[in-house]
Enzyme design. Structure first.
Site, short mmCIF file in Angstrom:
data_model
loop_
_atom_site.label_atom_id
_atom_site.label_comp_id
_atom_site.label_asym_id
_atom_site.label_seq_id
_atom_site.Cartn_x
_atom_site.Cartn_y
_atom_site.Cartn_z
N GLY A 217 0.69 -1.29 -0.03
CA GLY A 217 -0.06 0.11 0.08
C GLY A 217 0.82 1.49 -0.12
CG ASN A 218 -0.38 4.81 -1.72
OD1 ASN A 218 -1.11 5.63 -1.19
ND2 ASN A 218 -0.80 4.17 -2.73
NE ARG A 219 3.78 7.90 5.35
CZ ARG A 219 4.72 9.06 5.05
NH1 ARG A 219 5.71 8.75 4.45
NH2 ARG A 219 4.36 10.19 6.07
CB SER A 220 -2.73 8.48 -0.54
OG SER A 220 -3.63 9.18 -0.75
CB ALA A 284 -1.78 7.36 -4.03
#
Ligand code: CTP
Length: 415
Positions: A217-220, A284
């Site tokens: 995942g990502n931190r958006s 994102a």
């Protein structure tokens, strides 16, 4: 409103169980410096008494036109208002307002007000969906009233469905936004310049499952996307927000579709985008997903070796939708977080990305000095396919959202 004066807000309350939530809205309004006159209907007083409204607003409360007649309240209250918000608005109140009936102080006030009017309906799903209510809502919207779509969820009893009053904090944010735009006169096309438009916004970061408990995942945080959805709703648009793993409160009047992976995000955006006037890809999406997803938890090997995870590319939704517009005039907006490198400056790279993606507008964040994920404010340059560039100085994500919608609104074909 004279400069420096406290904005005058009329809080109309009609007779539904959600009247208790209007107490919280009143609190938010008074605590943030608004001068609030509460005008409940007689039925509203069956749910929450006049003493509560008077104590929280610091003003006497009347429901009929016979109290304080020498001050002509049925005319004065509406005329002096900078904003009228009715929360909750019952089916009966919507019907009266749509037909211009004026049998109590609130309905009189609605006829004399020349300021923006926000109505937040709350009722049972059947009443909301009834053809009579739908026609009344359409009439009110055609006259420039901002009728907020009710939320879905638990209703009065054990039943659930569409018809809930949105979160009072979010109705407050919407009111503040409408007031601010009305007071700055920031638009030549009116406060509700997106009325009658359907816009789709994606927000958050997608997750690609590796096994039942792990993901890439990502931190958006989803904040910029949520700010865009909130701003569009305050400008009168019908808004679908496709949210990937976001934990923020749902903006008032916005339809939220929840997704997890990039594939789900793509499906939800393409479905919602059919016939849309604008699609803004603020999410994102993960660019890659594991080729194989394990149905059972991946275990550590005894020999100390680590699993090798092969990835494959996800579809580029922005590029796909830009190349295959859901309707002839749909405006497509992308985001780019860039750092300059040996091959070019931030803006050189962003221009190339705008061309590659094929969208109309690209909102460019220079992240050379650190990421903007989760921050409350943002600064950006909005590049357009027609060659123009708009610098947006550091400010709130809400302020950037409005500049983005200004740019979108200027490019929409006339309705
Ligand atoms: N985007 C998308 N689908 C993806 C990935 C990104 O629609 N699979 C959208 C984002 O929502 C955002 C924009 O594309 O609006 C960001 O561009 P992106 O491709 O993520 O930038 P980079 O990864 O930096 O692109 P590249 O690697 O092509 O430079």
């Amino acid at each position: 409103m004279t400069s420096g004066a406290r904005p005058q807000v009329v809080l109309g309350v009609s007779g539904g169980i959600a009247a208790y939530k209007a107490c919280e809205l009143l609190r938010r309004l008074t605590e943030s410096g608004h001068d609030v006159t509460v005008v409940p209907t007689a039925a509203a007083l069956e749910f929450v008494g006049a003493a509560t409204w008077a104590a929280l607003s610091g003003k006497p409360v009347a429901t009929d036109v016979w109290t304080g007649v020498h001050e002509v309240p049925h005319v004065r209250i509406g005329q002096q208002a900078d904003l009228v918000v009715v929360a909750p608005a019952t089916a009966d109140l919507l019907a009266k307002a749509a037909h211009g009936l004026a049998d109590d102080l609130l309905t009189n006030t609605l006829l004399t007000a020349r300021c923006p009017v926000v109505m937040a309906p709350a009722m049972h799903t059947e009443m909301w969906e009834h053809a009579a209510t739908a026609a009344n809502v359409a009439t009110l919207r055609s006259r420039g009233v901002l009728v907020v779509e009710p939320a879905e969820g638990r209703l009065t009893g054990a039943d659930t469905g569409k018809g809930r009053l949105p979160d009072p904090d979010e109705i407050f944010e919407l009111c503040r936004d409408v007031l601010e735009r009305a007071s700055t006169g920031s638009t030549s096309t009116g406060v509700l310049d997106l009325a009658g438009r359907h816009v789709v916004v994606s927000a958050g970061g997608t997750r690609e499952k590796l096994d039942p408990v792990r993901f890439l995942g990502n931190r958006s945080s989803g904040r910029q996307g949520y700010a865009l959805a909130r701003a569009a709703a305050a400008r009168g648009a019908e808004v679908t927000l496709v949210a990937a793993n976001v934990t923020l409160p749902e903006p008032a009047g916005v339809k939220v579709v929840r997704v997890e992976s990039t594939a789900e995000l793509r499906d939800a955006v393409l479905t919602a985008a059919a016939g849309a006037d604008a699609v803004v890809m603020a999410a994102a999406p993960a660019d890659f997903r594991p080729v194989h997803r394990s149905d059972t938890k991946i275990k550590k090997a005894d020999d100390g070796s680590a699993p090798v995870i092969s990835l494959e590319q996800n579809p580029d939704i922005l590029k796909e939708i830009s190349g295959n517009r859901p309707a002839p005039g749909t405006i497509v907006v992308g985001f780019a977080a860039e750092t300059g490198d040996a091959s070019g400056s931030v803006l050189d790279l962003a221009r190339a990305k705008l061309a590659r993606k094929g969208c109309d507008l690209l909102v460019v964040n220079d992240v050379s000095g650190g990421a903007v994920f989760g921050a409350d404010d943002n600064e950006a340059v909005i590049l357009a396919a027609d060659g123009s560039a708009v610098d947006v100085p550091r400010g709130s994500k809400g302020a950037l959202a409005h500049v983005i919608w200004d740019q979108v609104a200027a490019r929409l074909p006339s309705a």
